[in-house]
Scaffold this motif. Structure first.
Motif, PDB file in Angstrom:
ATOM      1  N   THR A  68       3.042 -76.245 -20.008  1.00 42.02           N
ATOM      2  CA  THR A  68       3.296 -74.818 -20.255  1.00 42.02           C
ATOM      3  C   THR A  68       4.403 -74.281 -19.354  1.00 42.02           C
ATOM      4  O   THR A  68       4.505 -73.064 -19.165  1.00 42.02           O
ATOM      5  CB  THR A  68       2.017 -73.980 -19.998  1.00 42.02           C
ATOM      6  N   GLU A 124       3.183 -71.917 -16.725  1.00 48.45           N
ATOM      7  CA  GLU A 124       2.522 -70.643 -17.076  1.00 48.45           C
ATOM      8  C   GLU A 124       1.006 -70.800 -16.966  1.00 48.45           C
ATOM      9  O   GLU A 124       0.434 -71.793 -17.429  1.00 48.45           O
ATOM     10  CB  GLU A 124       2.875 -70.238 -18.508  1.00 48.45           C
ATOM     11  N   LEU A 133      -1.741 -66.076 -20.710  1.00 48.33           N
ATOM     12  CA  LEU A 133      -1.159 -65.777 -22.015  1.00 48.33           C
ATOM     13  C   LEU A 133      -1.810 -64.487 -22.518  1.00 48.33           C
ATOM     14  O   LEU A 133      -3.020 -64.313 -22.377  1.00 48.33           O
ATOM     15  CB  LEU A 133      -1.477 -66.941 -22.971  1.00 48.33           C
ATOM     16  N   SER A 147      -2.722 -62.436 -25.838  1.00 45.79           N
ATOM     17  CA  SER A 147      -2.862 -62.794 -27.250  1.00 45.79           C
ATOM     18  C   SER A 147      -3.500 -61.648 -28.027  1.00 45.79           C
ATOM     19  O   SER A 147      -4.223 -60.830 -27.461  1.00 45.79           O
ATOM     20  CB  SER A 147      -3.728 -64.055 -27.383  1.00 45.79           C
ATOM     21  N   ASP A 206      -2.474 -69.618 -31.530  1.00 41.85           N
ATOM     22  CA  ASP A 206      -1.593 -68.781 -30.719  1.00 41.85           C
ATOM     23  C   ASP A 206      -1.127 -69.540 -29.470  1.00 41.85           C
ATOM     24  O   ASP A 206       0.048 -69.500 -29.081  1.00 41.85           O
ATOM     25  CB  ASP A 206      -2.360 -67.511 -30.318  1.00 41.85           C
ATOM     26  N   ILE A 207      -2.071 -70.239 -28.833  1.00 38.91           N
ATOM     27  CA  ILE A 207      -1.732 -71.030 -27.646  1.00 38.91           C
ATOM     28  C   ILE A 207      -0.713 -72.114 -28.021  1.00 38.91           C
ATOM     29  O   ILE A 207       0.272 -72.345 -27.315  1.00 38.91           O
ATOM     30  CB  ILE A 207      -3.002 -71.678 -27.049  1.00 38.91           C
ATOM     31  N   GLU A 208      -0.937 -72.736 -29.156  1.00 39.86           N
ATOM     32  CA  GLU A 208      -0.048 -73.819 -29.585  1.00 39.86           C
ATOM     33  C   GLU A 208       1.344 -73.303 -29.950  1.00 39.86           C
ATOM     34  O   GLU A 208       2.352 -73.982 -29.725  1.00 39.86           O
ATOM     35  CB  GLU A 208      -0.666 -74.560 -30.769  1.00 39.86           C
ATOM     36  N   THR A 209       1.381 -72.096 -30.485  1.00 43.68           N
ATOM     37  CA  THR A 209       2.673 -71.499 -30.828  1.00 43.68           C
ATOM     38  C   THR A 209       3.445 -71.138 -29.562  1.00 43.68           C
ATOM     39  O   THR A 209       4.652 -71.368 -29.456  1.00 43.68           O
ATOM     40  CB  THR A 209       2.478 -70.229 -31.687  1.00 43.68           C
ATOM     41  N   SER A 210       2.724 -70.593 -28.597  1.00 44.79           N
ATOM     42  CA  SER A 210       3.377 -70.184 -27.356  1.00 44.79           C
ATOM     43  C   SER A 210       3.830 -71.381 -26.541  1.00 44.79           C
ATOM     44  O   SER A 210       4.849 -71.338 -25.851  1.00 44.79           O
ATOM     45  CB  SER A 210       2.415 -69.337 -26.518  1.00 44.79           C
ATOM     46  N   PHE A 211       3.046 -72.435 -26.580  1.00 42.63           N
ATOM     47  CA  PHE A 211       3.355 -73.639 -25.797  1.00 42.63           C
ATOM     48  C   PHE A 211       3.288 -74.864 -26.710  1.00 42.63           C
ATOM     49  O   PHE A 211       2.300 -75.598 -26.721  1.00 42.63           O
ATOM     50  CB  PHE A 211       2.365 -73.798 -24.639  1.00 42.63           C
ATOM     51  N   LYS A 234       0.358 -78.793 -27.960  1.00 42.93           N
ATOM     52  CA  LYS A 234      -0.349 -79.041 -29.209  1.00 42.93           C
ATOM     53  C   LYS A 234      -0.878 -80.474 -29.316  1.00 42.93           C
ATOM     54  O   LYS A 234      -2.045 -80.700 -29.637  1.00 42.93           O
ATOM     55  CB  LYS A 234       0.553 -78.733 -30.404  1.00 42.93           C
TER      56      LYS A 234
END
Lengths: 420, 181
Positions: free
Chosen positions: B15, B18, B21, B23, B34-39, B43
């Protein structure tokens, strides 16, 4: 020290150099210490062990501690005693008690794991150590850290038994009561370990800490005359101990120190907190967490860290898991004390009651060599026996008053000699 | 609506360091996406080869395990703090499973429950105690039966008889489950 050891991921196998780390950064699975037994073969023998100290450190060659580590506290090497009187009551003719109620210095098997964890804490340069604890671990960390001159932060659930709190604070530890159960405390410790540079024995030092439990298994085998038992009955909280006894037996076989034979593992929990027992009974391959509700607070871990591995050990060995009510726990404590003179805490009451049940249900044959693991001391959980022994009246120091007292309490038939 | 998500150290390699997050996810599956999109680097680590979120990753909402709140069906509320923590060891999680809660009725040990005369009955005593559950649910062939085992107290002091009763009940006792709240 072990001749060579390192961390490995239990799931993906990724290897790590020794570090205060418990989670794989690739698959977020738990890490475990891997000891290279090939290097120990030939150098670790029954004789070399016998020449070691009468403590768990006689197995130092098989433990993950630094090469120059000099132990300061002789933990372990607790008695393995035959239990003929308890055996007679429950129909067992070859029953042994591994009595860690007298493990030094804080009277529980946690002294073993803390000894190994703090050896590594020093090696990693921590000046502050800590743990999340249901009590016994708190006592052990506080005492060992005091001896090693380390600062301590110990987090416990707020409803912990008074004796376990006192037995932590007396060593000068910083004890923090958390308004929640053990699982809340453990979670908070994960965050603290992430944020502060502290060595939490059961968080970032957990892989090393857990290896200390192997010494229970080593000792059982050696004390049985270098042979493995037929059955182990073991209390389960986080589920680590039962897996490490299995690991110890496997290592001894691999080193040629004992003959290989099947050993069945039986797990013991309180019904009020029985996530591992439920998984075994229902055939589940996962652990469903529970909200603990039992007097056996030292086993009250609703989301057991090694639960799935404990289930696996039990199932693969052909063993079983059981759980008992709080009433049975108290009965187990009293039965063990009355028959064998061993006063155990509530966790030991669980183990004793379940040992009896396993015989009663025919899961263990009376003649099989069975070891029941008692892991803590009854002096720490006297609350559990509140009301069992009402205060007795005081008798005047005269023989006639004593005789009246005996008559009044109908003890006359128990007198050995006749009275005139 | 916003929720605050705290990530563990073990994630930080993926990350860029980071730890948090923000959300607006409504529920857990959305939050994971959302976590996967941000980082994006996370994934392949969060999910196993089967595409499912790895079993060692736990989610807590305001100090409570999300499995106790309904898991995927829990709807996040504004201001919720979500904590992501890998199990220190392996709690293998069935994400869709209902969460049983042990709620066994605890009986005080007093003379009524544990009469002194029974404490001297040898083997019969412990066997008797084992049946001293107030109520137990026995699941068999898909049928759940609640049995009041206290009824056996009357014969509990007869050791031999008790042994045979216990043996006969063995199959059922093996399926004992704690009450489910």
């Amino acid at each position: 020290m072990a001749l060579a050891y390192e961390l490995r991921c239990r799931e993906c196998g990724k290897r790590y150099e020794n570090a205060p780390l418990s989670i794989c950064d690739e698959c977020f699975s738990p890490l475990e210490v891997f000891v290279d037994l090939d290097l120990a073969k030939g150098t670790v023998t029954r004789d070399s062990i016998a020449q070691g100290p009468t403590s768990m450190w006689r197995y130092q060659s098989l433990l993950p501690v630094p090469e120059d580590y000099v132990p300061t506290t002789p933990s372990g090497w607790t008695p393995l005693v035959k239990a003929p009187n308890l055996g007679a009551r429950i129909g067992a003719s070859n029953l042994y008690i591994k009595n860690d109620a007298v493990c030094m210095p804080t009277l529980s098997f946690k002294d073993r794991v803390v000894a190994v964890a703090l050896a590594n804490a020093q090696a990693f340069g921590f000046d502050t150590v800590g743990c999340s604890s249901t009590g016994n671990l708190a006592n052990a960390v506080a005492a060992h850290a005091a001896r090693l001159g380390l600062k301590t932060y110990i987090l416990v659930p707020s409803d912990l038994e008074a004796a376990k709190i006192l037995n932590t604070e007396v060593y000068g530890a910083n004890l923090v009561r958390i308004d929640g159960n053990y699982d809340h405390v453990n979670r908070l410790c994960s965050q603290i370990a992430d944020r502060f540079h502290w060595g939490f024995v059961n968080v970032n030092l957990r892989p090393y800490y857990a290896e200390g439990s192997k010494t229970v298994g080593y000792e059982i085998a050696e004390q049985l005359g270098w042979r493995l038992p037929d059955n182990i009955v073991c209390p389960m909280a986080g589920g680590s101990l039962i897996t490490k006894i299995k690991k110890a037996f496997r290592e001894l076989v691999e080193l040629g120190l004992v003959e290989d034979k099947p050993v069945r593992f039986f797990g013991a929990q309180a019904t009020g907190c029985s996530p591992i027992s439920v998984a075994v009974k229902t055939g589940a391959d996962h652990i469903d967490p529970q909200r603990p509700n039992t007097i056996a607070r030292s086993l009250a871990i609703g989301n057991p860290a090694d639960g799935v591995y404990a289930v696996r050990v039990i199932r693969q060995s052909g063993g079983w898991a059981e759980d008992v009510s709080d009433v049975e726990i108290v009965s187990g404590i009293r039965e063990l004390a009355e028959t064998e003179g061993i006063f155990t805490e509530t966790a030991g009451g669980v183990t004793t009651a379940i040992t009896a049940r396993l015989y009663a249900h025919g899961r263990i044959h009376p003649d099989e060599v069975t070891v029941s693991c008692i892991t803590g001391n009854g002096l720490k959980t006297t609350d559990a026996l509140a009301g069992c022994f009402p205060a007795k009246e005081a008798v005047r120091p005269r023989l006639v008053d004593f005789e009246e007292y005996i008559d009044r309490n109908q003890f006359a038939s128990e007198l050995v000699t006749g009275r005139k | 609506m916003a929720i605050r998500v705290l990530l563990p150290n073990a994630f930080q390699k993926h990350t860029n360091g980071e730890r948090e997050l923000a959300s607006s996810a409504a529920h857990l599956p959305q939050l994971i996406e959302d976590i996967e999109t941000s980082f994006p680097a996370l994934k392949s680590h969060i999910r196993g080869e089967d595409g499912q979120v790895r079993r060692f990753i736990n989610f807590y909402v305001n100090e409570e395990d999300i499995r106790f709140l309904g898991n995927d069906s829990y709807t996040f509320k504004d201001g919720d703090e979500v904590l992501v923590i890998p199990s220190i060891a392996g709690a293998w999680i069935a994400r869709s499973a209902a969460v049983p809660t042990a709620d066994v009725k605890n009986v005080d040990v007093d003379k009524e429950v544990m009469p002194k005369r029974n404490r001297r009955r040898g083997a019969g005593f412990l066997l008797w105690q084992f049946l001293d559950h107030s109520e137990l649910q026995i699941a068999e062939n898909g049928v759940t039966t609640t049995v009041t085992l206290r009824a056996f107290i009357g014969i509990g002091t007869a050791g031999l008889l008790m042994s045979s009763v216990t043996t006969a009940m063995d199959a059922k006792l093996c399926t004992m489950q704690p009450h489910v709240a």
